[in-house]
Design an enzyme around this catalytic site. Structure first.
Site, mmCIF file in Angstrom:
data_model
loop_
_atom_site.group_PDB
_atom_site.id
_atom_site.type_symbol
_atom_site.label_atom_id
_atom_site.label_comp_id
_atom_site.label_asym_id
_atom_site.label_seq_id
_atom_site.Cartn_x
_atom_site.Cartn_y
_atom_site.Cartn_z
ATOM 1 N N PHE A 160 -3.901 4.230 -1.201
ATOM 2 C CA PHE A 160 -3.153 2.804 -1.183
ATOM 3 C C PHE A 160 -2.804 2.418 -2.752
ATOM 4 O O PHE A 160 -3.740 2.241 -3.546
ATOM 5 C CB PHE A 160 -3.857 1.745 -0.597
ATOM 6 C CG PHE A 160 -4.218 1.998 0.725
ATOM 7 C CD1 PHE A 160 -3.504 1.766 2.050
ATOM 8 C CD2 PHE A 160 -5.736 2.775 1.170
ATOM 9 C CE1 PHE A 160 -4.047 2.123 3.092
ATOM 10 C CE2 PHE A 160 -6.321 2.875 2.118
ATOM 11 C CZ PHE A 160 -5.149 2.808 3.264
ATOM 12 N N ASP A 161 -1.514 1.965 -2.614
ATOM 13 C CA ASP A 161 -1.155 0.985 -3.983
ATOM 14 C C ASP A 161 -1.676 -0.240 -3.639
ATOM 15 O O ASP A 161 -2.167 -0.543 -2.559
ATOM 16 C CB ASP A 161 0.168 0.881 -4.242
ATOM 17 C CG ASP A 161 0.808 0.088 -5.308
ATOM 18 O OD1 ASP A 161 0.156 0.014 -6.044
ATOM 19 O OD2 ASP A 161 1.900 -0.719 -4.831
ATOM 20 N N GLY A 162 -1.849 -1.158 -4.855
ATOM 21 C CA GLY A 162 -2.403 -2.519 -4.691
ATOM 22 C C GLY A 162 -1.240 -3.594 -4.038
ATOM 23 O O GLY A 162 -1.087 -4.003 -2.801
ATOM 24 N N PHE A 272 0.207 5.414 -0.009
ATOM 25 C CA PHE A 272 1.184 4.473 0.387
ATOM 26 C C PHE A 272 1.588 3.615 -0.630
ATOM 27 O O PHE A 272 0.552 3.060 -1.434
ATOM 28 C CB PHE A 272 0.660 3.652 1.569
ATOM 29 C CG PHE A 272 0.161 4.418 2.912
ATOM 30 C CD1 PHE A 272 1.458 4.761 3.762
ATOM 31 C CD2 PHE A 272 -1.041 4.610 3.174
ATOM 32 C CE1 PHE A 272 1.112 5.220 4.853
ATOM 33 C CE2 PHE A 272 -1.181 5.309 4.428
ATOM 34 C CZ PHE A 272 -0.256 5.592 5.244
#
Length: 310
Positions: A160-162, A272
């Site tokens: 995941f992106d943050g 994502f």
């Protein structure tokens, strides 16, 4: 280990994300609905090849082998009619996927059924359906075209992106509007103030509940935060996850470096991200879902509207 999970993780996926429907979609685009209808019926017994998200779904369903009660439920959502959708169901049976629930909408948006089925995650090749799902509070992403090979490892790896994905875009807005120095100073000042959750926080929570049924060494799921943040902005991200009491297995702080090679090193089954430039880098190496959330996507939408007007 004890788990608080009382319901399975529900993943809704479109037929074009699950299977390779390139040929039939080309027929639809070039020849129209009737030709598409006839093509699908004529090829009803011809198995569809796996699509971009097939390996992800396969590994999600494999999690059910770990416990007596199912940990994951996958729902098929398709803009096919029931008639043309028979080919998709045949492909599900051919590949041995434990998917029994589906909705066929004959060209209409599938998003309302993601809500009705209680989906925690919605994956589709249709960007409009994805945007509607996000607006309904469902973690959703547009599966991007890719030719990369699936990760053959046995465990499920999700990255995941943050900002604007796991976290809200509150910090990203400062970066976009005021620049890197202002962003950095804000993150230092707010290092001990947890970020608000983003659209994928509930999905990560569900993954964490599944992971909590296993030890860290035996868990069949491995998660990673892969972010453009670097020191000193890393601290707020770490403290936010700690405040949420959510386990993340790996955290990669890139300080602006290209994400693709690091996602390949992590061997992600899917990644994502909200920003197109990062998605473009990522999809050269791993299956990628674009999350149309946050200020960058608002700017893109406004830009498209301006282009149309001019």
């Amino acid at each position: 280990m004890q788990s608080k999970q009382t319901q399975p993780l529900v993943v809704a996926i479109s037929s074009r994300a699950l299977f390779d429907l390139t040929d039939s979609h080309n027929v639809y685009e070039e020849q129209g609905v009737e030709a598409y209808h006839q093509y699908q019926i004529a090829n009803e017994e011809t198995p569809l090849a796996p699509g971009i998200a097939y390996n992800l779904v396969k590994k999600l369903l494999n999690l059910n082998d770990q416990r007596a009660e199912p940990l994951v439920q996958v729902i098929l959502l398709s803009r096919n009619s029931a008639d043309t959708g028979l080919r998709v169901f045949n492909a599900i049976q051919h590949h041995g996927l434990e998917i029994s629930r589906a909705a066929f909408t004959q060209g209409r948006s599938t998003q309302p059924y993601a809500s009705a089925f209680g989906a925690h995650l919605f994956l589709s090749a249709d960007a409009d359906d994805v945007t509607q799902a996000l607006n309904e509070g469902i973690a959703a992403a547009t599966i991007l075209p890719s030719t990369v090979s699936a990760n053959s490892g046995g465990d499920l790896r999700i990255a995941f992106d943050g900002d604007a994905v796991l976290f809200s875009d509150e910090a990203e807005r400062i970066y976009q509007e005021q620049g890197l120095d202002a962003f950095t100073q804000n993150e230092i000042a707010a290092a001990k103030t947890p970020l608000t959750g983003g659209p994928f926080k509930p999905f990560l929570e569900m993954l964490h509940l599944i992971q909590s049924q296993f030890t860290a060494e035996t868990s069949p799921i491995r998660t990673a935060l892969v972010t453009a943040r670097g020191a000193p902005a890393h601290e707020r991200a770490i403290r936010t996850l700690r405040a949420w009491n959510i386990r993340i297995d790996e955290a990669i702080f890139l300080g602006g470096l290209e994400k693709g090679p690091f996602l390949k090193a992590f061997a992600a089954d899917i990644f994502f991200d909200d920003q197109r430039k990062h998605c473009e880098s990522a999809r050269q190496h791993v299956a990628t879902g674009h999350v149309p959330s946050g200020i960058k996507n608002v700017e893109s939408a406004n830009s498209r509207k301006t282009d149309i007007k001019t």
